[in-house]
Motif scaffolding. Structure first.
Motif, short mmCIF file in Angstrom:
data_model
loop_
_atom_site.label_atom_id
_atom_site.label_comp_id
_atom_site.label_asym_id
_atom_site.label_seq_id
_atom_site.Cartn_x
_atom_site.Cartn_y
_atom_site.Cartn_z
N PRO A 169 0.79 -1.23 0.00
CA PRO A 169 0.00 0.00 0.00
C PRO A 169 0.83 1.28 0.00
O PRO A 169 0.49 2.25 -0.69
CB PRO A 169 -0.82 -0.13 1.28
CG PRO A 169 -0.97 -1.60 1.47
CD PRO A 169 0.32 -2.20 1.00
N GLU A 170 1.94 1.28 0.73
CA GLU A 170 2.74 2.49 0.85
C GLU A 170 3.53 2.81 -0.41
O GLU A 170 3.97 3.95 -0.60
CB GLU A 170 3.73 2.35 2.03
CG GLU A 170 3.08 2.19 3.39
CD GLU A 170 2.56 0.79 3.67
OE1 GLU A 170 1.85 0.62 4.67
OE2 GLU A 170 2.85 -0.14 2.86
N SER A 171 3.71 1.83 -1.28
CA SER A 171 4.57 2.04 -2.44
C SER A 171 3.92 2.89 -3.51
O SER A 171 4.59 3.46 -4.35
CB SER A 171 4.99 0.69 -3.04
OG SER A 171 3.85 -0.02 -3.50
N GLY A 172 2.61 2.98 -3.49
CA GLY A 172 1.89 3.78 -4.50
C GLY A 172 1.93 5.27 -4.22
O GLY A 172 2.55 6.02 -4.94
N PRO A 173 1.28 5.73 -3.15
CA PRO A 173 0.46 4.88 -2.31
C PRO A 173 -0.80 4.44 -3.04
O PRO A 173 -1.26 5.11 -3.96
CB PRO A 173 0.12 5.78 -1.12
CG PRO A 173 0.13 7.15 -1.71
CD PRO A 173 1.19 7.16 -2.77
N CYS A 174 -1.34 3.31 -2.62
CA CYS A 174 -2.59 2.82 -3.19
C CYS A 174 -3.71 3.22 -2.26
O CYS A 174 -3.72 2.81 -1.09
CB CYS A 174 -2.54 1.30 -3.36
SG CYS A 174 -1.25 0.78 -4.52
N LEU A 175 -4.62 4.03 -2.75
CA LEU A 175 -5.64 4.63 -1.91
C LEU A 175 -7.04 4.27 -2.36
O LEU A 175 -7.31 4.16 -3.56
CB LEU A 175 -5.50 6.16 -1.92
CG LEU A 175 -4.15 6.74 -1.50
CD1 LEU A 175 -4.13 8.24 -1.71
CD2 LEU A 175 -3.86 6.39 -0.04
N TYR A 176 -7.93 4.08 -1.40
CA TYR A 176 -9.36 3.96 -1.66
C TYR A 176 -10.05 5.00 -0.79
O TYR A 176 -10.04 4.92 0.43
CB TYR A 176 -9.87 2.55 -1.31
CG TYR A 176 -11.36 2.40 -1.47
CD1 TYR A 176 -11.93 2.26 -2.73
CD2 TYR A 176 -12.21 2.41 -0.36
CE1 TYR A 176 -13.30 2.13 -2.89
CE2 TYR A 176 -13.58 2.28 -0.52
CZ TYR A 176 -14.12 2.15 -1.78
OH TYR A 176 -15.48 2.02 -1.93
N LYS A 177 -10.56 6.05 -1.44
CA LYS A 177 -11.20 7.15 -0.72
C LYS A 177 -10.29 7.67 0.39
O LYS A 177 -10.69 7.84 1.54
CB LYS A 177 -12.56 6.71 -0.18
CG LYS A 177 -13.53 6.34 -1.30
CD LYS A 177 -14.93 6.08 -0.81
CE LYS A 177 -15.87 5.80 -2.00
NZ LYS A 177 -17.24 5.52 -1.59
N SER A 178 -9.03 7.90 0.01
CA SER A 178 -7.98 8.48 0.87
C SER A 178 -7.46 7.53 1.94
O SER A 178 -6.62 7.92 2.75
CB SER A 178 -8.50 9.77 1.54
OG SER A 178 -8.90 10.71 0.57
N VAL A 179 -7.92 6.29 1.95
CA VAL A 179 -7.42 5.30 2.90
C VAL A 179 -6.47 4.36 2.17
O VAL A 179 -6.78 3.87 1.08
CB VAL A 179 -8.58 4.51 3.53
CG1 VAL A 179 -8.05 3.38 4.40
CG2 VAL A 179 -9.47 5.43 4.34
N MET A 180 -5.31 4.10 2.77
CA MET A 180 -4.34 3.21 2.14
C MET A 180 -4.83 1.76 2.18
O MET A 180 -5.22 1.26 3.23
CB MET A 180 -2.98 3.32 2.84
CG MET A 180 -1.85 3.54 1.84
SD MET A 180 -0.22 3.72 2.56
CE MET A 180 -0.46 4.99 3.77
N VAL A 181 -4.80 1.10 1.00
CA VAL A 181 -5.31 -0.27 0.89
C VAL A 181 -4.36 -1.09 0.01
O VAL A 181 -3.43 -0.56 -0.59
CB VAL A 181 -6.73 -0.28 0.28
CG1 VAL A 181 -7.72 0.43 1.19
CG2 VAL A 181 -6.74 0.31 -1.12
N ALA A 182 -4.64 -2.39 -0.07
CA ALA A 182 -3.84 -3.29 -0.92
C ALA A 182 -3.91 -2.85 -2.38
O ALA A 182 -4.96 -2.41 -2.87
CB ALA A 182 -4.33 -4.72 -0.77
N CYS A 183 -2.80 -2.99 -3.08
CA CYS A 183 -2.71 -2.54 -4.47
C CYS A 183 -3.23 -3.59 -5.44
O CYS A 183 -3.06 -4.79 -5.25
CB CYS A 183 -1.26 -2.23 -4.83
SG CYS A 183 -0.50 -0.94 -3.84
#
Length: 624
Positions: A251-265
């Protein structure tokens, strides 16, 4: 499963259709529309789709038997898992935070009469966690034997089915035609094929049979299918992502976000997996013919739910795959050992406005009684389910909105099924929901990680009524659901369901139906065809007293389906007030046609190819 609102910096965003709640969308000719889309890449606006629409009345003729919305359901679904003894918790990924997409997909479940005693047993696929487990504490899949009194006994170890790993899907079929249904469990890693020894035990024959794989695949939905009609069950296995946890984004590498929450990519930005078709060699082994058969030439990847059915009524099984974040696939059987993906031109690949969707589960039935099998598919949050009406000319209309399935966009769907919940002779729809990201519990705008189910009653006029809040706590109480399967575990004549969940105990939803309508179940036994009878097309004709015309239903014997799951192989028909089946026609994969007349209602019949009824079972059911 990535929402289009998730900003995924490791790849392009998914583009599942965002359609506003309550929008009314009338179907148009999707074949023409999608052919133009595929050629020009043009996407019509919602107004453009509406401009091409035609009224619902043109799709479905008036029916004087239609149900008045608001009428009493006469049934309730009650979760009896705890008292029935289903005491094995499904473990899958982190409970509050997920590092990889692998931790989100969950597991399937099977209603499976493994010992052929006429009572449905239950097989629950289990998962894993990244950190692993101490020796002796590993979660395993579980087989529960039906005690015929509403309870189950865990016989996993006795049956030889103890196995751990990132379990995914399950499907059954008698691949060696010895009279006992065998069991396939798919994994992130190596698949496991269990040969049913017929004495309550199983033998792992995965490597010997050639279906284990190399251990690097993310195998998902599966189905046994006799695609070449040679009397031996072949095997289709969908694949999701070519995932290597050593190099997969976090998640941090993107970061991968769903509605501003970090989630699995993912899955956008990750490499899609390749589906597999195995040909049964007839000697206990299988050969991978994915490339030669054309299976690898699909428009989309990220395969999840698998559905086999004869969609064009040519007596050859086709294969539909619900793909995540890309166009879904409809592999048309060309009758020569090859398949061609026709989903785009057939109109069952995309959303009504021509966008890819995040498909999960899938089911088929003839919901309007026109003699052709239709499709329902579950999708991501922010989207609706998809209902594709089969026009009978090789194409489908998207009737999601006209049929009444377009009102809810807040839920994320997984397992699903057409099933006749009230035995009135018309298939209804149930959809299991639950968010993919446990992190959404941080958001007030979401429906939550556990979500309630959706239940739609067939109004017999091409429309469905949302009756979710009238069907009891089994439907209305939120859970983090994944796979679900349909079958009559207590043999009382109505259809129950079993639901696998994420990091929770399974649900066994018993249908408590008021008496009044009749039913029949058919268990097929192939001779020239595969022993399971998988792929057989059944036509059930009834006419109750006072009805002006015969009522004709169709269905097929099917392996796999829903989301990673396996329904009862017995084909169930609700008969309404009819006290007998006037005509039961079975078209076997071999080409044999058996016709049975004046079959008494409220029983299970065992029909052997070329011979007719060889056995029956009657129970104190809920008929008249």
């Amino acid at each position: 499963m990535q929402s289009r609102e998730a900003l995924n910096k490791v790849g392009a965003n998914s583009s599942t259709s965002q359609l506003r709640e309550g929008t009314t969308l009338l179907s148009s000719s999707r074949r023409t529309f999608l052919q133009s889309v595929s050629k020009s890449a043009a996407v019509l606006s919602l107004e453009g789709v509406l401009a091409r629409s035609r009224p619902l009345q043109a799709l479905f003729p008036a029916n004087d038997e239609s149900v008045k919305p608001g009428a009493s359901l006469g049934l309730s679904f009650i979760n009896v898992a705890k008292e029935s003894g289903l005491n094995a918790k499904t473990i899958y990924g982190g409970e509050h935070k997920n590092k990889y997409l692998l931790e989100t997909t969950g597991c399937g479940v099977a209603f499976y009469d493994y010992d052929s005693d006429g009572w449905l047993d239950i097989f629950l696929v289990n998962g894993w966690r990244l950190e692993g487990f101490p020796s002796g504490q590993e979660p395993t899949s579980h087989l529960f034997k039906n005690n015929r009194d509403g309870t189950f006994t865990d016989v996993t170890a006795k049956a030889g089915l103890v196995h751990s790993g990132w379990g995914q899907g399950v499907c059954i079929g008698d691949y060696d035609n010895d009279g006992f249904e065998d069991l396939l469990v798919t994994y992130f890693g190596k698949n496991v094929l269990y040969h049913n020894n017929g004495d309550g035990t199983f033998t792992d024959v995965s490597e010997k049979a050639g279906v284990a794989g190399n251990g690097t695949r993310w195998n998902t939905g599966c189905a046994f299918v006799d695609y070449d009609r040679d009397g031996k069950l072949d095997l289709f296995v969908a694949n999701y992502i070519d995932l290597d946890l050593a190099t997969a984004p976090v998640p941090e590498s993107g970061p991968c976000l769903y509605k501003s929450v970090m989630v699995a990519c993912g899955p956008p930005g990750l490499k899609g997996g390749k589906n597999i078709l195995y040909h049964n060699n007839g000697d206990g082994t299988f050969t991978d013919i994915s490339e030669a058969s054309g299976i690898l030439q699909a428009n989309g990847t990220f395969g999840l739910g698998v559905l086999t059915a004869d969609f064009d009524n040519d007596a050859w099984p086709d294969i539909y795959v619900a793909n995540d974040s890309t166009a879904s696939a409809l592999y048309q059987n060309k009758k020569n050992g090859k398949f061609v993906d026709i989903a785009m031109e057939a109109g069952c690949a995309l959303s009504p406005d021509g966008k890819p969707q995040a498909g999960m589960g899938v089911s088929a039935a003839d919901y309007d009684m026109d003699g052709y099998l239709d499709i329902v598919k579950t999708n991501f949050a922010g989207d609706t389910p998809s209902l594709y009406h089969n026009l009978g000319d090789g194409s489908f209309e998207d009737t999601t909105f006209t049929a009444g399935l377009g009102a809810h966009t807040q839920y994320l769907g997984w397992g699903c099924g057409f099933f006749d919940m009230d035995n009135d002779g018309w298939p209804d729809i149930l959809i299991c929901n639950g968010h993919v990201y446990p992190e959404v519990e941080q958001l007030k705008s979401e429906a939550g990680y556990p979500q309630r189910k959706l239940l739609y009653r067939n109004l017999r006029n091409g429309r469905f009524e949302d009756v979710s809040m009238q069907a009891g706590p089994g439907v209305s109480v939120p859970v983090a659901a994944r796979g679900c399967a349909f079958g009559d575990f207590d043999n009382d004549g109505d259809l129950d369901l079993v639901v696998n969940t994420v990091n929770d105990f399974p649900q066994l939803l018993r249908c408590d139906l008021e008496p009044g309508n009749n039913w029949i179940k058919v268990r097929t036994i192939g001779t020239k065809s595969n022993r399971s009878g998988i792929g057989a097309r059944l036509r059930c004709v009834t006419q109750a007293a006072g009805e002006t015309k015969p009522h004709q239903q169709i269905d097929e014997v099917r392996s796999g389906g829903s989301y990673f799951s396996q329904n009862d192989l017995r084909v169930h028909f609700g008969l309404g007030k009819a006290d007998k089946v006037q005509l039961l026609e079975i078209r076997w994969p071999s080409g044999q046609v058996d016709m049975l007349k004046d079959v008494k209602s409220n029983q299970v019949i065992f029909v052997k190819e070329g011979e007719g009824i060889v056995r029956n079972m009657q129970f104190p059911g809920k008929g008249r």
